[in-house]
Design an enzyme around this catalytic site. Structure first.
Site, PDB file in Angstrom:
ATOM      1  CD  GLU A 278      -3.333   0.316   2.015  1.00 44.45           C
ATOM      2  OE1 GLU A 278      -4.216  -0.515   1.774  1.00 44.45           O
ATOM      3  OE2 GLU A 278      -3.262   0.939   3.086  1.00 44.45           O
ATOM      4  CG  HIS A 299       6.719 -29.896  -0.653  1.00 38.44           C
ATOM      5  ND1 HIS A 299       7.157 -31.158  -0.991  1.00 38.44           N
ATOM      6  CD2 HIS A 299       7.536 -29.477   0.351  1.00 38.44           C
ATOM      7  CE1 HIS A 299       8.181 -31.500  -0.211  1.00 38.44           C
ATOM      8  NE2 HIS A 299       8.421 -30.492   0.611  1.00 38.44           N
ATOM      9  CE  LYS A 413     -12.201   2.383   1.255  1.00 42.07           C
ATOM     10  NZ  LYS A 413     -11.576   3.350   2.131  1.00 42.07           N
TER      11      LYS A 413
HETATM   12  O1  PA5 Z   1      -3.043   1.601   5.939  1.00 44.62           O
HETATM   13  C1  PA5 Z   1      -4.112   2.171   5.778  1.00 44.62           C
HETATM   14  O2  PA5 Z   1      -4.240   3.394   5.915  1.00 44.62           O
HETATM   15  C2  PA5 Z   1      -5.345   1.376   5.417  1.00 44.62           C
HETATM   16  O3  PA5 Z   1      -5.032   0.038   5.193  1.00 44.62           O
HETATM   17  C3  PA5 Z   1      -6.371   1.471   6.536  1.00 44.62           C
HETATM   18  O4  PA5 Z   1      -5.812   0.996   7.726  1.00 44.62           O
HETATM   19  C4  PA5 Z   1      -7.634   0.681   6.200  1.00 44.62           C
HETATM   20  O5  PA5 Z   1      -8.148   1.080   4.983  1.00 44.62           O
HETATM   21  C5  PA5 Z   1      -8.668   0.849   7.296  1.00 44.62           C
HETATM   22  O6  PA5 Z   1      -9.005   2.197   7.444  1.00 44.62           O
HETATM   23  P1  PA5 Z   1      -9.742   2.728   8.719  1.00 44.62           P
HETATM   24  O7  PA5 Z   1      -8.880   2.525   9.898  1.00 44.62           O
HETATM   25  O8  PA5 Z   1      -9.976   4.189   8.437  1.00 44.62           O
HETATM   26  O9  PA5 Z   1     -11.035   1.973   8.842  1.00 44.62           O
END
Ligand code: PA5
Length: 422
Positions: A278, A299, A413
């Site tokens: 990410e 494996h 989303k």
């Molecule tokens: O690393 C990040 O920012 C994302 O993976 C968030 O943690 C994830 O989308 C969850 O978001 P939130 O804590 O706002 O629900």
């Protein structure tokens, strides 16, 4: 944590590695100066050394009260659950049921998972830790609504108040409003700490403490890593790791496999994948982070790693601890032909498998970065998590991206909300 770059340097050359380390050091300087991309999300850098005794005591006190229940459900997705899950999975026994039982929810939209969870909790005294920085994420919001609804049918208001903890933004978001209105116990996720960099905040600390693990030791490991990884020296392990992976990437190694020989590290790899994927996968760039658990995956994916397309490098974590490994018994008849290793413990065999695999993959032109720790405990997990976070910040800057945003996550989303008629 020991590191060994020898099986990577042979692919890149010493001089190129040194140049890359110099460049990584410049990126560390930019990160430290707070003038780089995404500089409003750097609060995690100082987290391990930012707590006072009262804050830790507060987290432990809330955790202890939840520990009296049969089960605690941690609701969150992405950075709001993976860090805690990684640590708990690394430390908990393989087979014994923990007390309280720790269950994760809201990290998917699977109907059968949540239906079975509701059924499973029917006769249990359970609590909820709901974690969402934005306070608006659909997956945890639905899971929370479902489980809060169950609670409302079974428990009175006062009991519910004692059993729900919200971890969210100080002001913004639906979860903040709900927590304030209903009077839930709450912890704040600071504005400048992004989800995947939040394991050393209450997001990770509270669930880890509820699971019965020592968060002070966890923070101590992270704090030592903070001292080491912020040093402007070319021996800085975070600088070296960022330097090597970017160098390998530039020479066509576009897939990084986190390798372990210990099933307890499988969720650590999931946490690491999210952290790097990410943070770096944007602007049509970035190493693809993947993981394997050996010898299991020797494996399955082992064949590809050995002989498939040459675009892979490995980042391997070995745990040098054989203290609880069973000894292979001698057998008079030796029909299974294993007497040649009778008397050895199983981790000895695992280690030889690791050494043999490393040699084979090296021969198969797979560069390897090796990290070794003495034991899988709170201290080492805290150390490694801070180390990988800091290296991720440096590495993202080396790549030229903002490692602290995730604009691409919004696309699914948008479509989903449209299809749902929001
Ligand atoms: O690393 C990040 O920012 C994302 O993976 C968030 O943690 C994830 O989308 C969850 O978001 P939130 O804590 O706002 O629900």
């Amino acid at each position: 944590m020991k590191s060994d770059y020898s099986k990577a340097i042979q692919f890149t050359g010493e001089n190129a590695f040194n140049r890359s380390v110099d460049y990584a050091l410049k990126q560390l300087e930019i990160l430290n100066s707070g003038k780089g991309k995404g500089n409003d999300f750097l609060g995690w850098i100082n987290l391990p050394q930012s707590y006072d005794e009262d804050e830790i005591a507060d987290i432990i006190e809330v955790a202890d009260s939840l520990r009296e229940l049969d089960a605690v459900v941690i609701i969150g997705i992405g950075g709001s659950y993976l860090g805690a899950k990684a640590v708990i999975e690394a430390l908990k026994p393989h087979f014994e049921k923990t007390d309280p039982e720790i269950i994760f929810a809201g990290h998917n939209l699977s109907g059968n998972y949540h239906a079975e969870l509701i059924e499973y909790l029917k006769n249990k005294e359970f609590g909820l830790i709901v974690i969402s920085k934005s306070g608006t994420t659909t997956e945890p919001a639905i899971a929370f609504r479902l489980l809060y609804n169950e609670m409302k049918q079974r428990f009175d208001k006062e009991t519910i108040k004692k059993r729900i903890v919200a971890i969210t933004d100080a002001e913004k978001g639906a979860l903040r409003q709900l927590a304030d209105k209903e009077g839930f116990t709450d912890f704040i996720i600071a504005d400048n700490v992004g989800g995947r960099f939040s394991v050393l905040s209450p997001v990770g600390l509270l669930p880890i403490s509820v699971a019965g693990f020592d968060i002070e030791e966890f923070l101590r490991g992270a704090s030592i890593a903070q001292d080491i990884c912020l040093e402007a020296t070319n021996e800085n392990p975070a600088v070296k790791y960022a330097a090597m992976r970017n160098l390998l990437y530039a020479s066509g190694h576009k897939v990084e496999l986190m390798v372990n020989y210990n099933l307890r590290l499988n969720y650590f790899a999931e946490w690491w994948k999210q952290l790097y994927g990410e943070s770096e996968g944007k602007e049509s760039k970035g190493i693809f982070p993947a993981s394997v658990s050996f010898t299991t995956d020797l494996h399955s994916l082992g064949q590809y790693i050995q002989q498939g397309e040459r675009q892979i490098f490995e980042t391997e974590i070995l745990v040098n601890d054989n203290s609880d490994a069973p000894i292979i018994p001698e057998d008079k008849e030796d029909l299974d032909k294993l007497n040649y290793i009778a008397g050895k413990d199983m981790e000895f065999v695992n280690r030889k498998a690791a050494e043999g695999t490393l040699m084979a993959h090296f021969d198969g032109k797979v560069p390897n970065i090796l990290f070794e720790i003495d034991s899988l405990d709170e201290y080492n997990l805290g150390f490694m998590m801070y180390f990988f976070e800091l290296a991720c910040g440096i590495s993202g800057y080396m790549l030229g991206v903002n490692p602290f945003d995730q604009p691409g996550v919004e696309d699914y989303k948008r479509n989903m909300f449209k299809l749902l008629g929001k």
